[in-house]
Write a protein that holds these residues in place. Structure first.
Motif, PDB file in Angstrom:
ATOM      1  N   HIS A 170       0.814  -1.331  -0.105  1.00 41.77           N
ATOM      2  CA  HIS A 170      -0.037   0.188  -0.127  1.00 41.77           C
ATOM      3  C   HIS A 170       0.731   0.967   0.371  1.00 41.77           C
ATOM      4  N   LEU A 171       1.608   1.348   0.849  1.00 38.69           N
ATOM      5  CA  LEU A 171       3.189   2.115   0.304  1.00 38.69           C
ATOM      6  C   LEU A 171       3.524   2.755  -0.814  1.00 38.69           C
ATOM      7  N   ALA A 172       3.627   1.857  -1.175  1.00 37.49           N
ATOM      8  CA  ALA A 172       4.034   1.464  -3.458  1.00 37.49           C
ATOM      9  C   ALA A 172       2.221   2.256  -4.024  1.00 37.49           C
ATOM     10  N   GLY A 173       1.546   1.615  -3.962  1.00 41.66           N
ATOM     11  CA  GLY A 173       0.034   2.623  -4.256  1.00 41.66           C
ATOM     12  C   GLY A 173      -0.457   3.980  -3.929  1.00 41.66           C
ATOM     13  N   ALA A 175       8.968  -0.880  -5.988  1.00 42.05           N
ATOM     14  CA  ALA A 175       8.968  -1.799  -4.812  1.00 42.05           C
ATOM     15  C   ALA A 175      10.045  -1.450  -4.125  1.00 42.05           C
ATOM     16  N   ASP A 176       9.373  -2.296  -2.768  1.00 44.26           N
ATOM     17  CA  ASP A 176       9.988  -2.343  -1.858  1.00 44.26           C
ATOM     18  C   ASP A 176      11.797  -2.741  -2.268  1.00 44.26           C
ATOM     19  N   ASP A 177      11.088  -3.982  -2.712  1.00 47.59           N
ATOM     20  CA  ASP A 177      13.188  -4.855  -3.325  1.00 47.59           C
ATOM     21  C   ASP A 177      13.967  -3.845  -4.724  1.00 47.59           C
ATOM     22  N   GLU A 178      13.162  -2.791  -4.943  1.00 48.54           N
ATOM     23  CA  GLU A 178      13.703  -1.485  -5.666  1.00 48.54           C
ATOM     24  C   GLU A 178      13.904  -2.170  -7.144  1.00 48.54           C
TER      25      GLU A 178
END
Length: 348
Positions: free
Chosen positions: A227-230, A289-292
């Motif tokens: 959701h942070l990426a969203g 994304a979180d994994d870059e």
């Protein structure tokens, strides 16, 4: 000739009157008063209009408030003040009650026909200490009052208080009217603005276009990237919308991943050009994304134009929504226009 109500009742200098409660005049100000008057560096800026027919009063306030960081304009008459209000923006009005052309109360009545107490706070300066006079000023819309002879530290504190209340009100208004994530109008504010634009278009025969924009497969963004990426996608798409459109266009977050744009004085062909520019710019954005790992999003846009057959906003919105539905059904990442055939190939 009226005496200067800003001068001290005791210890005043004959060649340079001070203010009530102090004997040093501006020398006291220059050396740093022990009476708790805040220095200019600590003051909150603001644009203040001083309305007083006494030149001595105006000069003293102009000098002392300017030194504290305020932007000061003065007027000697009520009609002069009205002319200034029509062409300048002010944060606060300091208004003498007794003036020769329009009294302070008459001027206050005229001001409140246009400005509410939060938009333009008014502090009355009065030598009339009867409670009925003060009540009358407050009932007419004054925010506060100062009685003569005036102690400057009291006046300064009341000015600060009203400016703080004004800014707090503006912040609350902004929070109530705008989406905190994208900084675009929220749905309610956009709907109100759309109503006004439809009225203008109907009255003056203006053209008006409405765009509905939806981020394609947004649920997958939240599911796969979090959701942070969203939220970051929504924030940056909102920024693209705000930065791409004209200053006269109105943009809002319609809900979820859907956005809306009202374009006054715009033909369907002009709206399509703007929509394609939006679609292409959004497609070029890169997110992480979180994994870059990088990812991209696309959007679909439906366009409708106001015409005489539309009587209410929901009819215009429904037409734009039907065009948006066709854009999604036609493969997404495309622009469709209400009333025109569906595009035969995906927009590039």
């Amino acid at each position: 000739m009226r005496s200067n109500p800003w001068t001290s009742m005791k210890g005043q200098r004959r060649n340079h009157p001070g203010f009530s409660g102090g004997s040093g005049g501006d020398s006291e100000e220059a050396s740093g008063s022990a009476r708790g008057e805040t220095s200019a560096m600590e003051e909150t800026s603001g644009r203040i209009l001083i309305v007083d027919d006494d030149p001595g009063n105006r000069e003293i306030l102009l000098r002392r408030l300017t030194r504290r960081g305020y932007e000061i304009t003065t007027a000697a008459r009520g009609k002069e003040a009205l002319a200034l209000l029509a062409t300048h923006g002010f944060d606060l009005l300091l208004l003498d009650v007794v003036m020769p052309d329009l009294s302070g109360l008459e001027l206050l009545t005229r001001i409140r026909e246009t400005y509410d107490p939060f938009t333009l706070p008014v502090i009355m300066v009065t030598g009339q200490v009867k409670s009925t006079d003060i009540v009358q000023a407050l009932e007419l819309g004054a925010n506060d009052y100062i009685t003569k002879p005036v102690e400057f530290s009291v006046a300064l504190a009341r000015i600060r208080t009203q400016l703080t209340l004004k800014r707090t009100h503006e912040q609350l208004q902004h929070l109530a009217a705008y989406d905190p994530l994208t900084e675009l109008m929220n749905r309610r504010t956009f709907m109100n603005c759309l109503d006004q634009e439809i009225v203008r278009a109907r009255r003056h025969g203006f053209q008006l276009a409405l765009l509905l924009l939806d981020i394609d497969f947004f649920k997958k963004v939240n599911d796969h990237h979090g959701h942070l990426a969203g939220d970051e996608v929504l924030r940056r798409v909102g920024g693209v919308i705000q930065g791409t459109l004209r200053r006269s266009d109105l943009a809002g977050r319609f809900g979820g991943e859907e956005f809306c744009v009202c374009m006054p004085n715009t033909t369907l062909s002009e709206a399509r050009i703007a929509a394609e520019r939006l679609r292409e710019t959004i497609a070029r954005l890169t997110f992480y994304a979180d994994d870059e790992s990088p990812f991209h999003v696309t959007c679909s846009i439906g366009i409708a134009a106001y015409d005489e057959g539309i009587s209410k906003r929901h009819e215009l919105i429904q037409r734009a929504d039907e065009a948006l539905y066709r854009a999604k059904g036609g493969g997404r990442n495309r622009v469709e226009i209400d009333g025109l055939p569906t595009q035969t190939s995906e927009a590039s």
